[in-house]
Design a protein around this motif. Structure first.
Motif, mmCIF file in Angstrom:
data_model
loop_
_atom_site.group_PDB
_atom_site.id
_atom_site.type_symbol
_atom_site.label_atom_id
_atom_site.label_comp_id
_atom_site.label_asym_id
_atom_site.label_seq_id
_atom_site.Cartn_x
_atom_site.Cartn_y
_atom_site.Cartn_z
ATOM 1 N N PHE A 5 44.841 -19.110 20.388
ATOM 2 C CA PHE A 5 43.509 -17.732 20.768
ATOM 3 C C PHE A 5 43.165 -16.851 20.749
ATOM 4 C CE2 PHE A 5 40.574 -17.431 24.352
ATOM 5 C CZ PHE A 5 39.350 -18.107 24.426
ATOM 6 N N ASP A 6 42.488 -16.456 19.669
ATOM 7 C CA ASP A 6 42.263 -14.368 20.437
ATOM 8 C C ASP A 6 41.422 -14.336 21.297
ATOM 9 O OD1 ASP A 6 41.754 -12.262 19.876
ATOM 10 O OD2 ASP A 6 41.063 -12.586 17.967
ATOM 11 N N ASN A 7 42.077 -14.181 22.566
ATOM 12 C CA ASN A 7 41.572 -13.822 24.522
ATOM 13 C C ASN A 7 40.596 -12.221 24.129
ATOM 14 O OD1 ASN A 7 41.933 -15.108 26.818
ATOM 15 N ND2 ASN A 7 41.976 -12.344 27.026
ATOM 16 N N ALA A 8 41.277 -11.406 22.846
ATOM 17 C CA ALA A 8 40.413 -10.114 23.131
ATOM 18 C C ALA A 8 38.969 -10.472 22.365
ATOM 19 C CB ALA A 8 41.219 -8.990 22.176
ATOM 20 N N LYS A 9 38.920 -11.687 21.504
ATOM 21 C CA LYS A 9 37.800 -11.780 20.921
ATOM 22 C C LYS A 9 36.488 -12.393 22.119
ATOM 23 C CE LYS A 9 36.212 -13.889 16.861
ATOM 24 N NZ LYS A 9 36.251 -15.047 15.573
ATOM 25 N N TYR A 10 37.197 -13.688 22.647
ATOM 26 C CA TYR A 10 36.916 -14.063 23.705
ATOM 27 C C TYR A 10 36.014 -13.090 24.415
ATOM 28 C CZ TYR A 10 36.147 -17.944 27.566
ATOM 29 O OH TYR A 10 35.269 -18.182 28.431
ATOM 30 N N LEU A 11 36.768 -12.190 25.315
ATOM 31 C CA LEU A 11 36.435 -11.808 25.995
ATOM 32 C C LEU A 11 35.258 -10.910 25.144
ATOM 33 C CD1 LEU A 11 38.763 -9.775 27.413
ATOM 34 C CD2 LEU A 11 38.033 -11.479 28.882
ATOM 35 N N LYS A 12 35.288 -10.579 23.954
ATOM 36 C CA LYS A 12 34.447 -9.739 23.478
ATOM 37 C C LYS A 12 32.852 -10.915 23.662
ATOM 38 C CE LYS A 12 32.875 -6.197 20.021
ATOM 39 N NZ LYS A 12 31.942 -6.925 19.789
ATOM 40 N N MET A 13 32.924 -11.283 23.134
ATOM 41 C CA MET A 13 31.973 -12.619 22.216
ATOM 42 C C MET A 13 31.723 -13.445 24.047
ATOM 43 S SD MET A 13 33.326 -14.526 18.894
ATOM 44 C CE MET A 13 31.443 -15.567 18.704
#
Length: 492
Positions: A5-13
């Motif tokens: 899971f890509d947590n950085a991408k998740y925070l942004k989206m």
């Protein structure tokens, strides 16, 4: 564990979508935060790479606009419901959450006790909160909820609930756990705002089930296992399918409550801005899975852990057979078996070999270490010592705890505290190790490996004491136990 899971991408989206939803309703938005806002360990287990505080980090970006209302069910207070991941009751967790949010500069406006019908425990908790200077509101049990929409959306339904006074444009509704009444609190507030001529909106931030992955995906099945005590069921969103011809996943309580939400918005603005329960959400987690197989495997492991937890509760007299049966079915649907948890057969084989309770732990490199029962140590204590030795590269023949450290603890237990068992529990073993570390370099080296136990998997061939359970939890070890006692007991 392999990252999936890509947590950085998740925070942004996720941040972008929440801001879009806030702008949609201008003046006032009630944002229901499903799952754990502060420490979502379930999400971090089934989506390896997800950070437990991701939701909190997003909320902190809106701290100047947001206030938090914590809701708790009167029934959960009265039944002393416990958060399994922390081992504390829901009412205690409310106090913990208030402290944690406040320490991070977030404003907690009040606590709302929901589903109230005269429960004595709820009355006691209310008085305690008020003595602490915390504002408390009460929402009542509504007959016919959630199907009788004409009654619910009336002065005799939501109208009887106390109106929660809020002062900021974004009101975050959160709770210690599921089934606390978060959505009903939001809808009640919308009704009262409507009566007061206040324009307001509602949105939902729920991580699970993930709407844009398959219904029977192990990640979604793991959510059903986590809420087996509530009998939640994942299902295709029929409203979304009808409106858009698109198959999405939701769960029964949201689907059941959606007609109520539609009725609410029709009274407020003449029409509902949402065509389905899926529309209400802002969940972007499914878009951030980068290794589907890693998440599937992590979720299968979670379902196995949930199975053992339910079996332990049943053996202790606190569980229900229906919950066990449901998780057994989920295991089959996820194509998982108990043997997939490597530490299970390892612990059972050691028990069979020694004829006494045993334990096994999987280290970060995949190696399995064992712990067996001895005159000095229980299986859990031996397991921790052997794991620390292995991590430190210490020969297992070497004793890292000196007899001088063990003797006083044993004497205290048996001669002064009345214990018949001189064996050290895991917490006592770690204390003895720390004492030995003052003069023994190998003990010091072993002690320094403790942080490397976090995230390791362990299994014991019998149910262990609450003391050992708490020690493993504090160390961050994921523990499961066979659903049997070391000795047959006539009473607990």
């Amino acid at each position: 564990m392999k990252i999936g899971f890509d947590n950085a991408k998740y925070l942004k989206m996720q941040s972008e979508h929440i801001r879009e939803r806030i702008s949609q309703f201008g003046n006032k938005l009630y944002l229901e935060f499903g799952g754990k806002l502060f420490d979502d360990y379930h999400a971090s287990r089934v989506l390896p790479g997800f950070e437990p505080d991701s939701k909190l980090r997003m909320l902190m970006q809106l701290s100047d606009q947001a206030e938090i209302v914590i809701v708790i069910s009167a029934d959960d207070i009265d039944k002393n419901k416990v958060r399994g991941d922390l081992g504390i009751t829901y009412d205690v967790d409310v106090l913990r959450l208030i402290d944690e949010f406040t320490a991070r500069g977030l404003y907690v406006g009040s606590v709302c006790i929901t589903q109230y019908s005269g429960q004595e425990g709820a009355d006691t908790f209310r008085k305690h909160l008020e003595k602490l200077g915390i504002r408390v509101y009460t929402h009542y049990t509504i007959p016919g909820y959630p199907s009788n929409t004409s009654f619910i959306v009336s002065d005799d339904g939501y109208g009887k609930n106390e109106y929660i006074e809020t002062s900021r444009p974004l009101v975050v509704i959160t709770a210690p756990g599921p089934g606390s009444g978060k959505m009903a609190t939001c809808l009640s507030q919308l009704y009262h705002d409507y009566k007061r001529g206040i324009s307001a909106g509602y949105a939902k931030f729920e991580t699970f089930p993930i709407w844009n992955i398959p219904l029977k995906h192990p990640v979604n099945l793991a959510y059903e296992a986590a809420t087996a005590d509530l009998n939640d069921v994942n299902m295709i969103d029929p409203f979304h399918l009808e409106a858009y011809g698109e198959t999405t996943v939701n769960y029964n309580r949201d689907v059941e409550i959606f007609p109520v939400l539609q009725a609410m918005f029709e009274k407020i603005i003449g029409e509902c801005p949402y065509k389905s329960p899926t529309d209400m959400g802002v969940n972007m987690a499914g878009n951030c899975i980068i290794d589907d197989e890693a998440c599937k495997e992590a979720s299968r492991q979670e379902i196995i852990r949930r199975y053992y937890k339910s079996m332990n509760a049943l053996a202790s007299g606190n569980g229900k057979e229906e919950e066990v049966f449901k998780i057994e079915l989920l295991l089959k649907q996820a194509h998982a078996s108990l043997e997939d948890r490597k530490v299970v057969p390892a612990a059972l084989e050691m028990e069979e070999k020694t004829g006494a309770p045993a334990a096994a732990l999987e280290l970060p490199d995949g190696k399995i270490v064992h712990g067996k029962t001895s005159e000095l140590l229980g299986a859990s204590s031996a397991l921790l010592l052997n794991a620390l030795k292995e991590l430190a590269g210490i020969d297992h023949k070497h004793h890292v705890i000196s007899p001088d450290a063990l003797r006083p603890i044993q004497e205290l237990k048996t001669q002064y505290l009345g214990s018949k068992n001189p064996r050290l529990h895991s917490d006592e073993t770690l204390i003895a190790l720390s004492i030995s570390a003052a003069n023994n370099p190998e003990a010091r080296l072993a002690l320094e490996q403790i942080t490397n136990l976090k995230g390791c998997q362990a299994h014991t061939s019998v149910m262990v004491s609450d003391v050992d359970i708490q020690s493993f939890r504090k160390l961050g070890i994921e523990l499961t136990c066979e659903p049997k006692f070391e000795k047959e007991k006539k009473y607990m």
